[in-house]
Design an enzyme around this catalytic site. Sequence first.
Site, PDB file in Angstrom:
ATOM      1  N   GLU A 102       0.835  -1.210   0.000  1.00 17.53           N
ATOM      2  CA  GLU A 102       0.000   0.000   0.000  1.00 17.53           C
ATOM      3  C   GLU A 102       0.868   1.259   0.000  1.00 17.53           C
ATOM      4  OE1 GLU A 102      -2.972  -0.286  -0.723  1.00 17.53           O
ATOM      5  OE2 GLU A 102      -3.086  -2.450  -0.405  1.00 17.53           O
ATOM      6  N   HIS A 105       1.749   2.238  -3.429  1.00 13.05           N
ATOM      7  CA  HIS A 105       0.761   3.083  -4.110  1.00 13.05           C
ATOM      8  C   HIS A 105       0.947   4.557  -3.733  1.00 13.05           C
ATOM      9  CE1 HIS A 105      -1.356  -0.137  -5.966  1.00 13.05           C
ATOM     10  NE2 HIS A 105      -1.796  -0.677  -4.843  1.00 13.05           N
TER      11      HIS A 105
END
Length: 231
Positions: A102, A105
């Site tokens: 994550e 990202h």
Amino acid sequence: MPYMFFNKTYILIIIGVLISAWASSYINSTYRKYEKVRNKNGYKASDVARLILRDADIQDVGVTQIAGDLTDNYNSHTKMLSLSERVSESHSVSAIGVAAHECGHAIQDKEGYAPLKLRAALVPAVNFGAKISIPLILIGAIFFSGTPMLVNLGILCFGLTFLFQVVTLPVEFNASRRALAVLAENQALDDEELIMARKVLTAAALTYVAAAVASLLQLLRLVILYGNRRD
């Protein structure tokens, strides 16, 4: 029009469901396997996420815990990295791999990674297309008058979902590569643990591949059904 829903093309949907079910089962089993392995540095996944963001000089992204099981995500609009309850406070190699993904990202967002920007731009059109695609196809099929315009438009709208899944693939693969690179660079995980984390992220990537395949099969079924109707 019962033939439109109950014919041999339905096997395509079944294949898609089976592929998706296998991918989901594989990521869950892989995650559980390495969830039992506590990282040697004693880090929590949420701590690793904050460490990665700090090292990447990302100061405008918060880290929070959300409900659910593997519901982890990064929201580029709210600048929030959300870790599920199962991941956030865990010390496992699996959890750290997911948290780092994550963060990948968030790094993509900071650097203006083109596929991420394209995926975000597609969201409104994909959501709208998903709502109207089947109604358009049904209306076009029921009131067919020699022109496939409505059916074609409906299939095109449904095709946006497949396009979104295709664009998602490089976004997710790239985030995983970034995650593994940064985990190695800051030595959050050692070489043995990195191999485990890579297996978790590879299994996770397969769920996106499965989603793309399932979407393609659904699109193919609609094209075949429309072709049959013209005949």
